[in-house]
Each structure stands twice: as C-alpha cells, then as structure tokens.
Scaffold this active site. Sequence first.
Site, PDB file in Angstrom:
ATOM      1  N   ASP A 114       0.734  -1.185  -0.145  1.00 29.61           N
ATOM      2  CA  ASP A 114      -0.006  -0.118  -0.087  1.00 29.61           C
ATOM      3  C   ASP A 114       0.828   1.336  -0.004  1.00 29.61           C
ATOM      4  O   ASP A 114       0.748   2.060   1.038  1.00 29.61           O
ATOM      5  CB  ASP A 114      -1.063  -0.096   1.092  1.00 29.61           C
ATOM      6  CG  ASP A 114      -1.944  -1.137   1.092  1.00 29.61           C
ATOM      7  OD1 ASP A 114      -3.165  -1.033   0.947  1.00 29.61           O
ATOM      8  OD2 ASP A 114      -1.491  -2.374   1.373  1.00 29.61           O
ATOM      9  N   TYR A 173      -1.895   4.103  -6.253  1.00 30.51           N
ATOM     10  CA  TYR A 173      -3.264   4.927  -5.662  1.00 30.51           C
ATOM     11  C   TYR A 173      -3.586   5.770  -6.883  1.00 30.51           C
ATOM     12  O   TYR A 173      -4.111   6.896  -6.537  1.00 30.51           O
ATOM     13  CB  TYR A 173      -3.147   5.544  -4.539  1.00 30.51           C
ATOM     14  CG  TYR A 173      -3.143   4.910  -3.160  1.00 30.51           C
ATOM     15  CD1 TYR A 173      -4.397   4.545  -2.428  1.00 30.51           C
ATOM     16  CD2 TYR A 173      -2.075   3.758  -2.952  1.00 30.51           C
ATOM     17  CE1 TYR A 173      -4.285   3.507  -1.347  1.00 30.51           C
ATOM     18  CE2 TYR A 173      -2.187   2.648  -1.916  1.00 30.51           C
ATOM     19  CZ  TYR A 173      -3.391   2.809  -1.275  1.00 30.51           C
ATOM     20  OH  TYR A 173      -3.526   1.595  -0.217  1.00 30.51           O
ATOM     21  N   ASN A 210      -6.790  -3.609  -4.456  1.00 35.26           N
ATOM     22  CA  ASN A 210      -8.086  -3.111  -4.856  1.00 35.26           C
ATOM     23  C   ASN A 210      -7.867  -1.942  -5.808  1.00 35.26           C
ATOM     24  O   ASN A 210      -8.843  -1.545  -6.601  1.00 35.26           O
ATOM     25  CB  ASN A 210      -9.255  -2.880  -3.825  1.00 35.26           C
ATOM     26  CG  ASN A 210      -8.568  -2.119  -2.600  1.00 35.26           C
ATOM     27  OD1 ASN A 210      -7.355  -2.516  -2.115  1.00 35.26           O
ATOM     28  ND2 ASN A 210      -9.248  -1.012  -2.391  1.00 35.26           N
ATOM     29  N   HIS A 220     -11.346  -3.285   7.288  1.00 40.53           N
ATOM     30  CA  HIS A 220     -11.607  -4.418   6.095  1.00 40.53           C
ATOM     31  C   HIS A 220     -11.896  -5.618   6.669  1.00 40.53           C
ATOM     32  O   HIS A 220     -11.298  -6.677   6.331  1.00 40.53           O
ATOM     33  CB  HIS A 220     -10.148  -4.401   5.282  1.00 40.53           C
ATOM     34  CG  HIS A 220     -10.015  -3.179   4.619  1.00 40.53           C
ATOM     35  ND1 HIS A 220     -10.759  -2.581   3.624  1.00 40.53           N
ATOM     36  CD2 HIS A 220      -8.812  -2.277   4.682  1.00 40.53           C
ATOM     37  CE1 HIS A 220     -10.388  -1.662   2.973  1.00 40.53           C
ATOM     38  NE2 HIS A 220      -9.017  -1.369   3.744  1.00 40.53           N
ATOM     39  N   HIS A 237      -3.148  -4.223   2.262  1.00 40.47           N
ATOM     40  CA  HIS A 237      -4.712  -3.673   2.389  1.00 40.47           C
ATOM     41  C   HIS A 237      -5.096  -2.918   3.626  1.00 40.47           C
ATOM     42  O   HIS A 237      -5.686  -1.712   3.617  1.00 40.47           O
ATOM     43  CB  HIS A 237      -5.759  -5.023   2.327  1.00 40.47           C
ATOM     44  CG  HIS A 237      -7.137  -4.580   1.825  1.00 40.47           C
ATOM     45  ND1 HIS A 237      -7.467  -3.520   1.161  1.00 40.47           N
ATOM     46  CD2 HIS A 237      -8.286  -4.980   2.053  1.00 40.47           C
ATOM     47  CE1 HIS A 237      -8.673  -3.378   0.675  1.00 40.47           C
ATOM     48  NE2 HIS A 237      -9.308  -4.591   1.444  1.00 40.47           N
ATOM     49  N   VAL A 238      -4.919  -3.564   4.883  1.00 37.69           N
ATOM     50  CA  VAL A 238      -5.204  -3.028   6.251  1.00 37.69           C
ATOM     51  C   VAL A 238      -3.909  -1.881   6.190  1.00 37.69           C
ATOM     52  O   VAL A 238      -2.866  -2.330   6.496  1.00 37.69           O
ATOM     53  CB  VAL A 238      -5.432  -3.726   7.457  1.00 37.69           C
ATOM     54  CG1 VAL A 238      -5.417  -3.191   8.769  1.00 37.69           C
ATOM     55  CG2 VAL A 238      -6.662  -4.595   7.057  1.00 37.69           C
TER      56      VAL A 238
END
Length: 482
Positions: A193, A223, A253, A346, A373-374
């Site tokens: 991320d 992003y 995602n 999440h 993700h987190v």
Amino acid sequence: MPRRAPEAEEQSTMGTRAARARTSPPLAAPMAAPAPPPAAPARRILLLRRRGRGRRSRGGGGLRPAAAGAVPPQGAPEHLPLEQEEGLRIRPAAGAHIASGRKAHENNMITNDNSAPSVVDYGTKEGTYTMTSQGESTSYSYLLYSSGKIHHVVIGPLEDNTIYYYRCGGQGPEFQFKTPPSQFPLSLAVVGDLGQTSWTKSTLDHIKQCEHDMLLLPGDLSYADFTQHLWDSFGTLVEPLASTRPWMVTEGNHEKEHIPFLESGFQSYNARWKMPYEESGSTSNLYYSFEVAGAHIIMLGSYTDYDESSDQYAWLKADLAKVDRMKTPWLIVLLHAPWYNSNWAHQGEGDSMMAAMDPLLYAAHVDMVIAGHVHAYERAERVYNGRLDPCGAVHITIGDGGNREGLAHRYRNPKPAWSVFREASFGHGELKIMNSTHAHWTWHRNDDEEPVRTDGVWINSLAGTGCIQEGSRELRKILMSP
C-alpha cells in the site's frame, strides 16, 4: 525531545501502541552498494522503463476522500507534488523497474516517441554495453488518457549476484541493477500500500538504506484510482529503487480501476507492471510464482476469481504440487486482503478466499503469508482455521507503506490469541533468509532510524520440521484430487 527506546525487539513481542500523528525522522546516509560477488550460474531478469503523459482533471485530480475512520498523518499531502507545464499538462514521467524470472529479466518502458526502439543495451562494466536485447511494445487508452508507447524487453541469461549496467531505447541515462543470489542468504524488502505521499517517500528512503536483493509488494501501488497520470508519477517516484533491484508485485483493490460498461479493469496495472507469470504456467498477470535462491514465492490475486472452479485455484494446486522442498525449503505466499486481521478496517474481506485456498496452503506447509490492504502492521503466530497451529503459516499484514488514506488505528479487543504484535504506523518489513531452516523477520517504522527494529522474530522453515512428514499423505490427497 529525546527519542524513546524501541520496545519489543525480538520473539513474542506483545502489545499495541496508541496511534498518533508523527513527524518524519532524520534519515541516515544510504549504505554503499556492495561489490559484486563471484559469478554464479546464469539466470533471467526483467527490466522496465516507461515514459507517459496525461492531463490532470480540473476537479483536483479525481481523488477519492479518505476511507471512513482513516486519519491522514499531519502535514502529509494526498500525493507528492507533480511537475507541471502549460497549465494542466504534466511533463513525461520516466520509471524503470525490474522483475525477476527464472532465466531472464524483462525491461518495460514508456515513451512519447513512437519511433523509439524496444531495445535494452547492457553489460557488466559502466558505460560498456556488450549485449543487446530487443523486445516488443504496446500501449493502452483509458477514458480520455492515452499512454505512451510501452516497451517490454527480456534480457538474459544473466549471472547471479552480479551488477549490470544498462540503458533503454538505445540512448538516455545509464541505470544499474544487481541480480539476486542463487544461494542463501537472501534478503527481501517487503512493503504494501505504497501510494505517493511524503510518508511513501520516507518509507522508500528507509528501504534504500537496507541491504536487500529483491522487493516484494502485496498490492496497492500508485493509488492512481482512475487518474492515469498518477501511474506516470509513481514510476518516477519508485525508479531510484525499482531500477536497481527486482520488484515483484501483485494487485490490490486500487489497481482494479473498473468502470462498468466502459473499462474492464486492471488495464493500467497489466500494461505497466508486467510480471513473468507465463513462466510459472499462469495465464494471468494477476497471479504467478517464481523462485529465488532457495525460496518458492507465490503471488496470489485477491481480486480475480479464486473459488474451487476458478483458473487461479487450479493453477495454485498445480504450482504447489511442483514445489520441491529439498530445492526450495522456503514457501512464501503474498496476497492483498489479509486472512488474519484484528483491525476493524476491512474485517472479513479475505474470509472467502481463505476458505477456498487456505486448505491448499496448509497441506503444502506454507511458511509465511504476507498481505497488505489494512493500513497498519500486524504479525500473527503460526495459525490455521482460526487456531494456533505449529504447522500453520505465519501471517503478516504490512499495508503501511505510506498511502494517502492514512492509518487504520482501531483494533478489536481483546486481542486474538494468534495476534502477537500490532501497531498503526507507517513502515516496511525485511525478511532475511539465512539458510534452509532459519529466517529473521523484522519490521521498521518510519519514526525510527532504519537499523532500529520495532518488531522481530526468528522463523523456522516447516521443511525442517515434522509437519511435512506427517502431512505428506494429506498433501498428496488434496493436491492430486480433481
């Protein structure tokens, strides 16, 4: 104010620190690049360089608001400033990156010059290119954006643990990269991320200071979120690292960029971050595997079909069946949505994938599962089916690379028995595989100097335990079933 001493250096580090706004630490000087070791057997490596252009939307770049409950760090911009000219048109952004295959590497680059050749010149001496490889080019369009010409060039075979110098397109600046070793020890940098904020820059500066042979990224890269020129600026941001060591990534995602009836999804990611998926028998850039030194590493796709009737599931079974734990005693899996997560963010998003695929990983005795993700860090004990299990995988969540949505501060209490350490801070991880039986995992927060280890643990490979002998019959039954 005096710097506080780091807590919980090694095994069984417990506790949760209160989340707080932080300021960037002073960075130590980057370590000098090591001299190239003796040549090893030839291997394959993938290189990438690109240039692109796009237009900034008048609505502030089309950025989404921060996720509910996420608190951005004080003073951190949503994205790093972009160079601009002629108002809204940005300058072409270059971004070379490398990905490692079994026998060669591939070079991808984007250029606004449609006449630029898909060529990489390279050699083992600075400024001297004794070898040339030619590849192919492609491009893509997304709404009103058109990418530059994207080149993919495979070079090799290459010697292991060797520094190569190269240039793209027959001209331009010289880059250099170091191929991974063929034997232990092996050092892997791990970050998830990333995004493009001041915290991202701090994370990358910390990683630059650590000795690593390869970087692993379990999803959510730029992003960009539909704003395509942010893919260009991301390439520029990561180029100083991604052009010097292999970056092996899988999708998150934020790579989907799906618009019903207009855009099918993953166009930008697949075009710009082409991984060597075909070498592992995969038919999709969204999941693949590769081997480096004595580790077999599997990159799974959380956002493509994964149920028992899916192509990914069938590929995973076949891939696990081929693993030779005598040759690759370490078996590591990366994916985006975590399966074990005690953060409120999440919650449950990885449950269906875990239900489908975790029995396969358990039967194959996977050593580690690393997720993103987190937007926080968490390390779990060996766990399977929700319970502590000495033959299960060590699960790590490391979605704290610096994204613009901020940190996920809220954890569930009481803490589950399998959760050892958790903290909402930006940082990165390092996995040093020392030999066929022992590896050392550390997590480094951006608040501290790079050598400071906020969390650390020694991990034993399951290949050296009784788990494989006891489970060999179960493994054959599951993996060989239709």
